[in-house]
Motif scaffolding. Structure first.
Motif, short mmCIF file in Angstrom:
data_model
loop_
_atom_site.label_atom_id
_atom_site.label_comp_id
_atom_site.label_asym_id
_atom_site.label_seq_id
_atom_site.Cartn_x
_atom_site.Cartn_y
_atom_site.Cartn_z
N PRO A 176 0.80 -1.22 0.00
CA PRO A 176 0.00 0.00 0.00
C PRO A 176 0.83 1.27 0.00
N ILE A 177 1.95 1.30 0.74
CA ILE A 177 2.81 2.48 0.74
C ILE A 177 3.51 2.63 -0.61
N LEU A 180 0.93 4.09 -3.12
CA LEU A 180 0.67 5.51 -2.92
C LEU A 180 1.88 6.36 -3.32
N ILE A 222 -2.51 11.12 2.46
CA ILE A 222 -2.04 9.82 2.95
C ILE A 222 -3.17 9.05 3.62
N TYR A 225 -6.63 8.50 0.98
CA TYR A 225 -6.46 7.51 -0.08
C TYR A 225 -6.03 6.15 0.46
N GLY A 226 -5.19 6.17 1.48
CA GLY A 226 -4.79 4.90 2.07
C GLY A 226 -5.97 4.14 2.65
N TRP A 229 -8.48 2.65 -0.10
CA TRP A 229 -8.11 1.35 -0.66
C TRP A 229 -8.24 0.25 0.39
N TYR A 298 -6.31 -5.68 -2.50
CA TYR A 298 -5.60 -4.51 -1.99
C TYR A 298 -4.13 -4.65 -2.30
#
Length: 305
Positions: A176-177, A180, A222, A225-226, A229, A298
């Motif tokens: 995930p990081i 983004l 951050i 949007y984090g 998802w 994800y």
């Protein structure tokens, strides 16, 4: 929804709503495009450093997919909203048009993601839309070009497209990081080019502008949007989109507490109707919850057996 899922959902609503408050602060002394540009320029350096650190783990296919997802979810969604505001479309009208997203996402999820939507959920989506209409109906707008009203609709379609692409392609090699970071860096480049071409690159040297930048970077960028998802993965695309119904009322209450904006009786009624609609929309149809049937939706989460 499970307790942890509810926590994710609540955090997402608050974080996403903070973006509108950040825009309110940041655009007092600068254009919306300037604010968005500096939001992503602030994120660009840590994003580039993270990508450089993790580059050996990036699969070429997934990197390209997240460039596409970033184009839709970051640049497409935010630029439509920003340029609509720049052209004079009232914030309430933008919110009302954006309120179509859960309905569009429900159709897209059924057509492309095989997510089943019950009649009760459809009823909840329609009731939620009516509540949003009540909340924002007190806003008016001056004369603006007719085509400007298509920009928020384009934003809605852009975020729906990003969600469908992510769920169908499942670019799992990026966490995930990682995802983004790629999207933020791409958006920084894109918005810098747009701002430079239009003469909007220079930031305002005021506390409100930089407070708006910080708020949109940390909470909306951050966090928003984090968590979006994360909710898509855990609860499904239709549920994630239905939660967006709660962002105009949440923003209204936030603006009331922070800026002293008046909240009318009609707005309070809209809050109640919206809450009812979302409660119905969050009721699951038949079949297992998305996070029980698959954990691959994800970025960076793969199924363990």
């Amino acid at each position: 929804m499970r307790p942890l899922d509810r926590l994710y959902a609540a955090g997402f609503v608050v974080a996403w709503s903070s973006g509108f408050i950040g825009v309110e602060l940041g655009t007092r002394d600068a254009s919306a495009v300037t604010l968005l540009t500096w939001r992503f320029l602030v994120l660009a350096l840590p994003a580039a450093a993270w990508i450089a650190h993790r580059r050996s783990r990036f699969a070429g296919r997934d990197l390209r997919l997240h460039l596409v997802i970033g184009a839709f979810a970051q640049v497409g969604y935010l630029s439509g909203v920003a340029f609509a505001a720049q052209l004079g479309v009232a914030p309430g009208v933008v919110s009302l048009i954006a309120g179509l997203q859960p309905l569009i996402m429900a159709v897209a999820a059924a057509a492309f993601l095989s997510e089943r939507t019950s009649r009760l959920q459809v009823l909840g989506l329609l009731i939620g839309l009516a509540g949003v209409a009540l909340v924002v109906s007190v806003d008016g707008g001056g004369p603006v070009p007719l085509w400007a009203y298509a920009l928020p609709l384009g934003s809605v379609l852009s975020l729906v497209a990003a969600t469908v692409v992510e769920r169908r392609t499942r670019p799992d090699s990026l966490g995930p990081i990682d995802a983004l970071a790629v999207q933020f860096l791409f958006a920084a480049i894109a918005f810098t080019m747009i701002a430079a071409a239009g003469g909007y690159l220079r930031p305002a040297a005021t506390p409100d502008f930089w407070a708006g930048v910080i708020l949109t970077v940390v909470l909306a960028g951050i966090g928003g949007y984090g968590l979006y998802w994360a909710v898509v993965h855990r609860s499904g695309a239709t549920v994630a989109s239905s939660l967006l119904y709660l962002t105009p009322p949440t923003t209204l209450l936030w603006a009331w507490a922070m800026f002293g904006d008046q909240v009318t009786g009609r707005a309070w009624a809209g809050l109640a109707v919206t809450a009812l609609g979302v409660a119905l929309a969050l009721r699951r149809g038949p079949g297992p919850p998305p996070h029980e049937s698959s954990t691959a939706g994800y970025p960076g989460v793969t199924e363990r057996r």
